[in-house]
Motif scaffolding. Structure first.
Motif, PDB file in Angstrom:
ATOM      1  N   VAL A  90       0.858  -1.180   0.000  1.00 56.86           N
ATOM      2  CA  VAL A  90       0.000   0.000   0.000  1.00 56.86           C
ATOM      3  C   VAL A  90       0.895   1.231   0.000  1.00 56.86           C
ATOM      4  O   VAL A  90       1.911   1.281   0.704  1.00 56.86           O
ATOM      5  N   ILE A  91       0.539   2.227  -0.788  1.00 58.15           N
ATOM      6  CA  ILE A  91       1.273   3.491  -0.796  1.00 58.15           C
ATOM      7  C   ILE A  91       0.410   4.534  -0.099  1.00 58.15           C
ATOM      8  O   ILE A  91      -0.757   4.719  -0.445  1.00 58.15           O
ATOM      9  N   THR A  92       0.974   5.180   0.928  1.00 50.45           N
ATOM     10  CA  THR A  92       0.264   6.219   1.656  1.00 50.45           C
ATOM     11  C   THR A  92       1.032   7.533   1.551  1.00 50.45           C
ATOM     12  O   THR A  92       2.261   7.536   1.417  1.00 50.45           O
ATOM     13  N   ASN A  93       0.312   8.630   1.604  1.00 46.19           N
ATOM     14  CA  ASN A  93       0.925   9.957   1.587  1.00 46.19           C
ATOM     15  C   ASN A  93       1.033  10.480   3.007  1.00 46.19           C
ATOM     16  O   ASN A  93       0.057  10.493   3.756  1.00 46.19           O
ATOM     17  N   LYS A  94       2.229  10.897   3.367  1.00 42.48           N
ATOM     18  CA  LYS A  94       2.528  11.438   4.695  1.00 42.48           C
ATOM     19  C   LYS A  94       3.228  12.777   4.531  1.00 42.48           C
ATOM     20  O   LYS A  94       3.755  13.096   3.459  1.00 42.48           O
ATOM     21  N   VAL A  95       3.262  13.552   5.607  1.00 46.68           N
ATOM     22  CA  VAL A  95       4.023  14.794   5.623  1.00 46.68           C
ATOM     23  C   VAL A  95       4.989  14.776   6.799  1.00 46.68           C
ATOM     24  O   VAL A  95       4.721  14.158   7.829  1.00 46.68           O
ATOM     25  N   LEU A  96       6.128  15.413   6.611  1.00 47.92           N
ATOM     26  CA  LEU A  96       7.091  15.677   7.673  1.00 47.92           C
ATOM     27  C   LEU A  96       7.294  17.179   7.727  1.00 47.92           C
ATOM     28  O   LEU A  96       7.448  17.822   6.682  1.00 47.92           O
ATOM     29  N   CYS A  97       7.301  17.741   8.931  1.00 51.23           N
ATOM     30  CA  CYS A  97       7.384  19.192   9.109  1.00 51.23           C
ATOM     31  C   CYS A  97       8.658  19.549   9.864  1.00 51.23           C
ATOM     32  O   CYS A  97       8.816  19.170  11.029  1.00 51.23           O
ATOM     33  N   TYR A  98       9.534  20.266   9.208  1.00 45.28           N
ATOM     34  CA  TYR A  98      10.753  20.734   9.838  1.00 45.28           C
ATOM     35  C   TYR A  98      10.586  22.223  10.115  1.00 45.28           C
ATOM     36  O   TYR A  98      10.563  23.034   9.189  1.00 45.28           O
ATOM     37  N   VAL A  99      10.425  22.546  11.406  1.00 44.20           N
ATOM     38  CA  VAL A  99      10.230  23.925  11.846  1.00 44.20           C
ATOM     39  C   VAL A  99      11.542  24.369  12.466  1.00 44.20           C
ATOM     40  O   VAL A  99      11.954  23.844  13.505  1.00 44.20           O
ATOM     41  N   VAL A 100      12.196  25.315  11.807  1.00 47.10           N
ATOM     42  CA  VAL A 100      13.501  25.787  12.250  1.00 47.10           C
ATOM     43  C   VAL A 100      13.374  27.245  12.650  1.00 47.10           C
ATOM     44  O   VAL A 100      12.797  28.067  11.918  1.00 47.10           O
ATOM     45  N   ARG A 101      13.884  27.549  13.843  1.00 41.19           N
ATOM     46  CA  ARG A 101      13.843  28.927  14.334  1.00 41.19           C
ATOM     47  C   ARG A 101      15.057  29.157  15.217  1.00 41.19           C
ATOM     48  O   ARG A 101      15.326  28.365  16.113  1.00 41.19           O
ATOM     49  N   GLU A 102      15.784  30.202  14.906  1.00 34.49           N
ATOM     50  CA  GLU A 102      16.966  30.588  15.688  1.00 34.49           C
ATOM     51  C   GLU A 102      17.941  29.423  15.845  1.00 34.49           C
ATOM     52  O   GLU A 102      18.468  29.172  16.919  1.00 34.49           O
ATOM     53  N   GLY A 103      18.153  28.667  14.751  1.00 33.52           N
ATOM     54  CA  GLY A 103      19.116  27.587  14.759  1.00 33.52           C
ATOM     55  C   GLY A 103      18.673  26.341  15.505  1.00 33.52           C
ATOM     56  O   GLY A 103      19.484  25.477  15.803  1.00 33.52           O
ATOM     57  N   ARG A 150      21.996  20.951  14.840  1.00 34.29           N
ATOM     58  CA  ARG A 150      23.039  19.945  14.629  1.00 34.29           C
ATOM     59  C   ARG A 150      22.750  18.674  15.410  1.00 34.29           C
ATOM     60  O   ARG A 150      23.238  17.619  15.070  1.00 34.29           O
ATOM     61  N   ALA A 151      21.937  18.756  16.468  1.00 38.99           N
ATOM     62  CA  ALA A 151      21.591  17.570  17.251  1.00 38.99           C
ATOM     63  C   ALA A 151      20.406  16.824  16.656  1.00 38.99           C
ATOM     64  O   ALA A 151      19.980  15.818  17.181  1.00 38.99           O
ATOM     65  N   LEU A 199      16.802  11.936  15.467  1.00 40.04           N
ATOM     66  CA  LEU A 199      15.423  11.649  15.094  1.00 40.04           C
ATOM     67  C   LEU A 199      15.250  10.196  14.694  1.00 40.04           C
ATOM     68  O   LEU A 199      16.206   9.510  14.374  1.00 40.04           O
ATOM     69  N   GLN A 200      14.002   9.756  14.680  1.00 41.80           N
ATOM     70  CA  GLN A 200      13.724   8.345  14.384  1.00 41.80           C
ATOM     71  C   GLN A 200      14.247   7.963  13.005  1.00 41.80           C
ATOM     72  O   GLN A 200      14.501   8.809  12.166  1.00 41.80           O
ATOM     73  N   ALA A 201      14.422   6.680  12.800  1.00 44.40           N
ATOM     74  CA  ALA A 201      15.024   6.148  11.580  1.00 44.40           C
ATOM     75  C   ALA A 201      14.390   6.744  10.343  1.00 44.40           C
ATOM     76  O   ALA A 201      13.182   6.885  10.253  1.00 44.40           O
ATOM     77  N   GLY A 202      15.228   7.106   9.389  1.00 46.09           N
ATOM     78  CA  GLY A 202      14.738   7.610   8.117  1.00 46.09           C
ATOM     79  C   GLY A 202      14.596   9.115   8.067  1.00 46.09           C
ATOM     80  O   GLY A 202      14.451   9.682   7.008  1.00 46.09           O
ATOM     81  N   GLN A 203      14.627   9.779   9.216  1.00 49.09           N
ATOM     82  CA  GLN A 203      14.434  11.223   9.223  1.00 49.09           C
ATOM     83  C   GLN A 203      15.719  11.982   9.534  1.00 49.09           C
ATOM     84  O   GLN A 203      15.946  13.045   9.004  1.00 49.09           O
ATOM     85  N   GLY A 204      16.568  11.445  10.405  1.00 46.42           N
ATOM     86  CA  GLY A 204      17.762  12.174  10.816  1.00 46.42           C
ATOM     87  C   GLY A 204      18.681  12.518   9.675  1.00 46.42           C
ATOM     88  O   GLY A 204      19.157  13.639   9.565  1.00 46.42           O
ATOM     89  N   ALA A 205      18.937  11.561   8.780  1.00 47.95           N
ATOM     90  CA  ALA A 205      19.824  11.815   7.646  1.00 47.95           C
ATOM     91  C   ALA A 205      19.232  12.877   6.740  1.00 47.95           C
ATOM     92  O   ALA A 205      19.933  13.693   6.181  1.00 47.95           O
ATOM     93  N   LEU A 206      17.914  12.877   6.616  1.00 47.78           N
ATOM     94  CA  LEU A 206      17.244  13.875   5.786  1.00 47.78           C
ATOM     95  C   LEU A 206      17.447  15.264   6.347  1.00 47.78           C
ATOM     96  O   LEU A 206      17.711  16.206   5.623  1.00 47.78           O
ATOM     97  N   VAL A 207      17.367  15.422   7.668  1.00 45.57           N
ATOM     98  CA  VAL A 207      17.602  16.722   8.288  1.00 45.57           C
ATOM     99  C   VAL A 207      18.983  17.201   7.935  1.00 45.57           C
ATOM    100  O   VAL A 207      19.184  18.354   7.567  1.00 45.57           O
ATOM    101  N   GLY A 208      19.967  16.318   8.025  1.00 49.04           N
ATOM    102  CA  GLY A 208      21.328  16.695   7.706  1.00 49.04           C
ATOM    103  C   GLY A 208      21.456  17.199   6.273  1.00 49.04           C
ATOM    104  O   GLY A 208      22.108  18.199   6.023  1.00 49.04           O
ATOM    105  N   ARG A 209      20.823  16.531   5.337  1.00 52.72           N
ATOM    106  CA  ARG A 209      20.896  16.937   3.929  1.00 52.72           C
ATOM    107  C   ARG A 209      20.179  18.256   3.700  1.00 52.72           C
ATOM    108  O   ARG A 209      20.593  19.071   2.884  1.00 52.72           O
ATOM    109  N   LEU A 210      19.077  18.483   4.392  1.00 53.45           N
ATOM    110  CA  LEU A 210      18.278  19.682   4.118  1.00 53.45           C
ATOM    111  C   LEU A 210      18.876  20.939   4.721  1.00 53.45           C
ATOM    112  O   LEU A 210      18.779  22.005   4.144  1.00 53.45           O
ATOM    113  N   PHE A 211      19.458  20.823   5.914  1.00 52.24           N
ATOM    114  CA  PHE A 211      19.801  22.027   6.646  1.00 52.24           C
ATOM    115  C   PHE A 211      21.264  22.205   6.976  1.00 52.24           C
ATOM    116  O   PHE A 211      21.639  23.192   7.550  1.00 52.24           O
ATOM    117  N   ASP A 212      22.133  21.243   6.681  1.00 49.60           N
ATOM    118  CA  ASP A 212      23.565  21.417   6.978  1.00 49.60           C
ATOM    119  C   ASP A 212      24.199  22.383   5.995  1.00 49.60           C
ATOM    120  O   ASP A 212      23.753  22.570   4.908  1.00 49.60           O
TER     121      ASP A 212
END
Length: 144
Positions: free
Chosen positions: A5-18, A126-127, A131-144
């Motif tokens: 089954v394919i489901t649509n999900k959203v992930l929300c990265y709210v960044v403020r003051e680092g 930077r910390a 995050l749970q599996a599958g999300q932490g690496a994405l944060v690094g790619r998006l915001f580093d």
């Protein structure tokens, strides 16, 4: 073998003051659910950007969110938990107005299950790799 089954999900990265907005479910151990960013299911007929704003409000209890931009989409196979592939729409959100450092929240899940008690807080960006599996690496790619 049946197709997943394919489901649509959203992930929300709210960044403020680092710092990145995260939460934890207080009724479950850290080992079970970890630290998460707001996110959830896209309802049938709902625009993913609208779902991101709704999920951020529901999970944090805060208002004043705005979409900064869509950062992309990733597919995430959650087997063996469920026979499902999630198409995750990733959004960067801004939060306007005053913000607490740490607060309690409750998500009602549209009345489909018991409300979930959450503790919301900010962590240094930077910390965010905890995050749970599958999300932490994405944060690094998006915001580093």
């Amino acid at each position: 073998m049946p197709k997943k089954v394919i489901t649509n999900k959203v992930l929300c990265y709210v960044v403020r003051e680092g710092r990145l907005l995260v939460f934890r479910h207080v009724d479950f151990s850290f080992e079970e659910v970890g630290i998460q960013v707001p996110g959830g299911s896209v309802r049938p007929g709902e625009d993913p950007a609208d779902a991101a704003l709704r999920e951020a409000r529901e999970e944090t209890g805060l208002t004043g969110f705005a979409v900064v931009r869509k950062r992309g989409e990733i597919e995430y196979d959650i087997s063996p938990l469920r026979f499902e592939i999630q198409c995750r729409h990733v959004f960067e959100l801004a939060l306007r107005g005053a913000m607490p450092e740490r607060w309690a929240s409750r998500e009602d899940h549209d009345g489909e299950q018991e409300p979930t008690r959450c503790e919301c807080f900010w962590i240094p960006l930077r910390a965010a790799h905890v995050l749970q599996a599958g999300q932490g690496a994405l944060v690094g790619r998006l915001f580093d």
